[in-house]
Structure formats: C-alpha cells, structure tokens
Write a protein that holds these residues in place. Structure first.
Motif, mmCIF file in Angstrom:
data_model
loop_
_atom_site.group_PDB
_atom_site.id
_atom_site.type_symbol
_atom_site.label_atom_id
_atom_site.label_comp_id
_atom_site.label_asym_id
_atom_site.label_seq_id
_atom_site.Cartn_x
_atom_site.Cartn_y
_atom_site.Cartn_z
ATOM 1 N N LYS A 291 -0.002 39.692 40.307
ATOM 2 C CA LYS A 291 0.222 38.482 39.532
ATOM 3 C C LYS A 291 -0.980 37.583 39.628
ATOM 4 N N LYS A 292 -1.238 36.919 38.516
ATOM 5 C CA LYS A 292 -2.411 36.052 38.485
ATOM 6 C C LYS A 292 -2.225 34.840 39.372
ATOM 7 N N THR A 293 -0.990 34.338 39.438
ATOM 8 C CA THR A 293 -0.727 33.178 40.276
ATOM 9 C C THR A 293 0.043 33.620 41.510
ATOM 10 N N SER A 294 -0.360 33.125 42.654
ATOM 11 C CA SER A 294 0.317 33.513 43.890
ATOM 12 C C SER A 294 1.672 32.843 43.978
ATOM 13 N N GLU A 295 2.649 33.592 44.492
ATOM 14 C CA GLU A 295 4.013 33.077 44.599
ATOM 15 C C GLU A 295 4.124 32.175 45.816
ATOM 16 N N THR A 296 4.895 31.110 45.679
ATOM 17 C CA THR A 296 5.067 30.167 46.782
ATOM 18 C C THR A 296 6.464 30.310 47.369
ATOM 19 N N TYR A 400 32.105 36.420 71.869
ATOM 20 C CA TYR A 400 30.764 35.903 71.584
ATOM 21 C C TYR A 400 29.879 37.017 71.016
ATOM 22 N N GLY A 401 30.014 38.220 71.567
ATOM 23 C CA GLY A 401 29.246 39.364 71.071
ATOM 24 C C GLY A 401 29.581 39.698 69.628
ATOM 25 N N ILE A 402 30.869 39.583 69.255
ATOM 26 C CA ILE A 402 31.269 39.817 67.866
ATOM 27 C C ILE A 402 30.615 38.772 66.962
ATOM 28 N N GLY A 403 30.632 37.504 67.418
ATOM 29 C CA GLY A 403 29.992 36.440 66.634
ATOM 30 C C GLY A 403 28.514 36.689 66.449
ATOM 31 N N PHE A 404 27.844 37.080 67.525
ATOM 32 C CA PHE A 404 26.408 37.389 67.461
ATOM 33 C C PHE A 404 26.164 38.519 66.468
ATOM 34 N N ALA A 405 27.033 39.547 66.515
ATOM 35 C CA ALA A 405 26.870 40.707 65.646
ATOM 36 C C ALA A 405 27.060 40.355 64.171
ATOM 37 N N PHE A 406 27.890 39.360 63.870
ATOM 38 C CA PHE A 406 28.058 38.906 62.493
ATOM 39 C C PHE A 406 26.897 38.011 62.063
ATOM 40 N N LEU A 407 26.392 37.207 62.985
ATOM 41 C CA LEU A 407 25.382 36.208 62.636
ATOM 42 C C LEU A 407 24.003 36.824 62.383
ATOM 43 N N PHE A 408 23.554 37.704 63.273
ATOM 44 C CA PHE A 408 22.169 38.195 63.190
ATOM 45 C C PHE A 408 21.859 38.913 61.873
ATOM 46 N N PRO A 409 22.657 39.912 61.447
ATOM 47 C CA PRO A 409 22.330 40.566 60.172
ATOM 48 C C PRO A 409 22.514 39.651 58.969
ATOM 49 N N SER A 410 23.418 38.679 59.080
ATOM 50 C CA SER A 410 23.663 37.770 57.957
ATOM 51 C C SER A 410 22.439 36.922 57.649
ATOM 52 N N ILE A 411 21.815 36.375 58.687
ATOM 53 C CA ILE A 411 20.647 35.519 58.444
ATOM 54 C C ILE A 411 19.464 36.345 57.949
ATOM 55 N N ASN A 412 19.355 37.593 58.397
ATOM 56 C CA ASN A 412 18.310 38.474 57.872
ATOM 57 C C ASN A 412 18.558 38.796 56.406
ATOM 58 N N ALA A 413 19.815 39.097 56.069
ATOM 59 C CA ALA A 413 20.145 39.426 54.679
ATOM 60 C C ALA A 413 19.914 38.225 53.766
ATOM 61 N N LEU A 414 20.266 37.015 54.220
ATOM 62 C CA LEU A 414 20.050 35.807 53.420
ATOM 63 C C LEU A 414 18.566 35.581 53.161
ATOM 64 N N LEU A 415 17.744 35.792 54.190
ATOM 65 C CA LEU A 415 16.303 35.627 54.018
ATOM 66 C C LEU A 415 15.759 36.629 53.003
ATOM 67 N N ILE A 416 16.218 37.867 53.095
ATOM 68 C CA ILE A 416 15.721 38.906 52.189
ATOM 69 C C ILE A 416 16.151 38.615 50.752
ATOM 70 N N GLU A 417 17.409 38.149 50.575
ATOM 71 C CA GLU A 417 17.896 37.791 49.238
ATOM 72 C C GLU A 417 17.096 36.643 48.631
ATOM 73 N N ALA A 418 16.618 35.739 49.482
ATOM 74 C CA ALA A 418 15.953 34.516 49.007
ATOM 75 C C ALA A 418 14.456 34.699 48.769
ATOM 76 N N THR A 419 13.912 35.889 49.079
ATOM 77 C CA THR A 419 12.463 36.088 49.000
ATOM 78 C C THR A 419 12.118 37.368 48.254
ATOM 79 N N THR A 420 10.867 37.469 47.871
ATOM 80 C CA THR A 420 10.314 38.703 47.317
ATOM 81 C C THR A 420 9.298 39.252 48.314
ATOM 82 N N GLN A 421 8.811 40.458 48.063
ATOM 83 C CA GLN A 421 7.855 41.069 48.987
ATOM 84 C C GLN A 421 6.587 40.240 49.121
ATOM 85 N N GLU A 422 6.207 39.532 48.050
ATOM 86 C CA GLU A 422 4.954 38.773 48.070
ATOM 87 C C GLU A 422 4.955 37.650 49.105
ATOM 88 N N ILE A 423 6.138 37.102 49.397
ATOM 89 C CA ILE A 423 6.208 35.950 50.315
ATOM 90 C C ILE A 423 7.093 36.220 51.533
#
Length: 494
Positions: A291-296, A400-423
């Motif tokens: 892309k000509k313009t870099s993604e922010t 607590y372990g169940i909560g941790f197991a739900f939380l960790f992949p969720s925040i990773n998935a949210l980050l991936i959904e919100a971004t593209t490979q460029e950023i």
C-alpha cells in the motif's frame, strides 16, 4: 531411512517401564528389607536418565507424527503406572503402520520460543530477591532489582512491536534471543549490586523483544477461523512455563548457583536461536499487497478491551504472587502449599487450553468469553480472601484457572480481530507492554496501600468487577448500535 519415531518411542517406553518395575519391585525391597540402599541409588539414576530420553522420544513423535496431543499426555501418564508402558506399547504397535512422518511443523519452534520467554520470566520469581541480597543489595534495592526486569520489558515490548512491522518478526526474534542469551550468561559476571542492575536492564529490555514478535508470527501463520483455539493452545505454553519455571529454579538453585541456573536457561535459548536460523529463515507468510500509505493503529473498542484485559490479567497475577504466599503462611502452612495452590490454577488452565475445550474460543464471541474470564477471576480473588479452609482454597484456585483460561485467548483473539498484518506487530508490542506494567502494578499498588490478606484479595476482586462493568456497558452500547442500524435497514427496505 532412519528409525520411525513411533518405534523409537516404543523402545524407550519399554526401557522406561522395565527400569520402573525393577526400581519398585527389586531395588526398593532390597533397601527396606535387606538394608541395601545403594541399589535404589543406582536404579533410580538409571530410571531418571531413561525417563528423560523417553520424554524426548514423545516430543519427537509430537513434532514428526503430529498426532493428537492427548496421546502425548497419555504417554507421559503411563510412565508413572507399573506395567503401563507395556500396555501402551501394544497400542502403539497397532498404530505405527497408520502413522506417517510429516514435515517439521515450524510453528512448534515458535511455541518453544514463547515457552522460553515466559520460562525465563518465571524462573526468576523464587530466586531473584535472595540473589540480589547475596551480592550486597539492601531490601529496597532488591525490590528494585526484581521489578526492573518487567519495567525494562515494557520498553522492549514497544520497540519490538514497532520494528516487527518494519523489518519482520524473524529479525526481531533473532535479535531478542541473541541478546537475551548473552545477558543470561552475564549473570556469571555479577559480583556487586551495580553490575546486577545493569544486567537486569539489558536482560529485561532484550527479553521484551521476543514475545510480541513470536505472537505476531503465530497469528499471521494461522487461519482466520482458528485464531481463538490457536490463541488458547499458545496459552498452554505460558501456563506450563508458570508451573515448571518456579519449581525447577527453586530445585536447581538449591544444588547449583543462581548464575548457573541462568546459564542453563541461556543454553536452552541458544538451541532455539540455532533452530530459528535453520528452520524459520525462509518461512514465507501469505503475501500482502503493498500500500502506498502506511496503515496506522486505531484504538478501537476491541483493541482497548484486549489491552485492558492484558493489564488486569497480569495485575491479578501480580497480586496473587504477592499476597498468596503471605496469606498461606498466616494460615499456618509453608511455602510448598502456596506453590501447589499456584500449580493447581496453572494445571486447570493448561488442560482447558489443550483439550477440545479450546474450540469454544472459535465459536463464541471473544467479548463474552473475556467477560466470563474476568468475572471468574474476580470471584476467585474474593473467594481466596474469605476462605481459610485448604480444600476450599484448592477449589477456588481451580476456578481462578478456568477464568485465566477464558481470559487469555479472548484478549488475543480481540487484538487479532482489531488489527491487520501490517500493524499487528505494533499492536502486540503495546499489548505485552500492558502485560509488563500489570505485573508491576499488581504487587506495588497493594504494597503502597498496605493491603494484605483478605482486604487485598477483596480489593483486587472489586477492581476486576469494575472492569467487568466496563465490558458490559461496552457490549450494551455495541448491541444497541447494531440494533439501530438493523432498524434503519428494515425501514429503508420497506
């Protein structure tokens, strides 16, 4: 043609089973009934060496055959059951013709690098403060030495994120691993507090480069519909590091010097660096149009939830690491009990990560699993503070372990959904910066407020419940907006 991995596993399994039987039914009776303890010493050493080779054989099968990981865990389990290896061997013999060798899975090398990054962190927990005191640091300076790693990690995370997008994850991983290995070896040079502080700065900063680059590389390797379960599986390596790291460093430090413990970790990092240069140098990711313009980076709702989840996850972890040993001691138990409690939480989380339950995160909205995870961790924090019965504490730590197991992949998935490979590299850089800040904040905030015991756990639970409320309000607003859009479309169609 070399030996088939399953055949190698069968050979090592039979040897392991045979050495276990001779230990239990020959050497042990000779020790207790014939006063000949030397047989246990010799047989135990032989059995230990064979068991290590057996674990290596399991790892080779997992990498080259790539069977369901449940078989690997079963292979480990039967090694602790007399005659279990022999029963398992008959099953392996039938399976061998049906299992074919596959190409080396490069993502497993990235998993090993992620394990190294967190293992390096968790190894430090039981030994760093006492090590600082042993080289002349005051208790105040020892606290700074402990926190300095995470503080410098934050800057490494941010730089890693920025430059991962610019020059690629591979080069960042090479730099991070190389400097981390060098800094781990530099603990051999520490003979005073000043040198220790310098080494801690370099160690923390260089280690900060590894995790964002590794997670970015994995996210870009995975298919879009596997990001949730993939993130959960990746989380299992974090959980295993949390279980194995403190225990192994505590045991090793009682037998060898702390500097030598770090040198062993450096050796593991060096092996990974060589593997990285051999296997991942020419890894091709899906091509992207230039892309000509870099993604922010846009700080949208999903990204903010991911960063908030990362911060409060590690805030909660910092509180747990700080308060639980003190709380358990006040109840009249030793540090070993605190360690087993933390192991329970880690084991439960890892089981959810690696079993078919990880498919949950592919089918359910990550915002809802995030909410469930934070809610369960908040309930568990308060539950710990209100419970003095040890059986109940084990159950609460499992929750607590169940909560941790739900939380960790969720925040990773949210980050991936919100971004593209460029950023995505930059996004992961900030993500793990919030991780590092959360660890420091958890223990330091409660220390500054002088909250220990029940008040500290209740305070932390309240903080997590507040974040739950923020998530709920965001979900209500999001659903309301979608409903309005849907009504407008219906009116337009009519």
């Amino acid at each position: 043609m070399g030996i088939h991995p399953i055949r190698f596993l069968r050979i090592m399994g039979l040897l392991d089973g045979l050495s276990l039987i001779t230990l239990l039914f020959i050497s042990m009776p000779l020790k207790y009934f014939a006063d000949l303890p030397q047989f246990v010493t010799i047989n135990g050493s032989i059995h230990g060496g064979i068991f290590i080779l057996y674990l290596l054989a399991i790892a080779i099968v997992q990498l080259r055959i790539q069977w369901n990981i449940g078989w690997s865990f079963l292979a480990v389990l039967v090694a602790f059951i007399p005659f279990g290896n022999f029963v398992f061997d008959s099953k392996l013999k039938r399976m061998q013709p049906l299992l074919h060798i596959k190409p080396f899975p490069k993502q497993w090398l990235v998993y090993a690098i992620i394990f190294f990054s967190f293992f390096d962190l968790f190894v430090q927990l039981p030994i760093m403060s006492t090590y600082a005191l042993s080289v002349g640091a005051s208790t105040f300076i020892a606290g700074i030495v402990v926190g300095l790693y995470s503080f410098m990690n934050t800057f490494g995370n941010i730089f890693s994120g920025i430059y991962t997008d610019k020059i690629g994850a591979f080069r960042i991983l090479v730099f991070g691993l190389f400097v981390s290995v060098a800094s781990l070896l530099c603990y051999q040079l520490v003979d005073n507090t000043t040198v220790l502080l310098i080494v801690r700065c370099v160690h923390g900063f260089s280690s900060g480069f590894i995790t964002p680059a590794a997670f970015t590389l994995l996210a870009n390797m995975r298919a879009a519909n596997e990001q949730g379960s993939g993130s959960a599986f990746t989380g299992s390596f974090v959980g295993i590091a949390a279980i194995v790291g403190p225990a192994s460093s505590g045991i090793l430090a009682s037998k060898i010097s702390v500097a030598n413990v770090f040198s062993l970790v450096a050796l593991y990092g060096l092996v990974l660096l060589i593997g990285l240069l051999l296997f991942l140098r020419k890894t091709q990711l899906p091509k992207r149009e230039k892309k000509k313009t870099s993604e922010t980076l846009h700080w949208n709702s999903n990204l903010l939830k991911a960063y908030g989840g990362a911060f409060f996850l590690m805030f909660s972890q910092g509180v747990l690491a700080y308060l639980l040993p003190i709380y358990v001691q006040d109840l009249g138990y030793g540090s070993r009990v605190a360690g087993t409690l933390l192991s329970v939480f880690g084991i439960v989380a890892v089981l959810i990560f690696i079993l078919p339950t990880n498919k949950i995160f592919d089918y359910f909205n990550a915002q809802y699993t995030l909410l469930i995870g934070v809610l369960l961790m908040g309930i568990a924090q308060i539950g710990i503070g209100l419970t003095s019965e040890m059986t109940m504490l084990y159950g609460i730590l499992a929750l607590y372990g169940i909560g941790f197991a739900f939380l960790f992949p969720s925040i990773n998935a949210l980050l991936i959904e919100a971004t593209t490979q460029e950023i995505r590299g930059k996004a992961y850089g900030y993500f793990y910066a919030f991780f590092s800040i959360g660890v420091v904040a958890g223990s330091s905030v409660l220390g500054a407020l002088n909250l220990v015991g029940t008040p500290g756990f209740v305070f932390t639970g309240g903080i997590l419940f507040t974040f739950c409320l923020v998530i709920i309000i965001s979900l209500i607003k999001s659903n309301s907006s979608l409903l309005k859009v849907s009504r407008k479309e219906n009116l337009h169609q009519s």
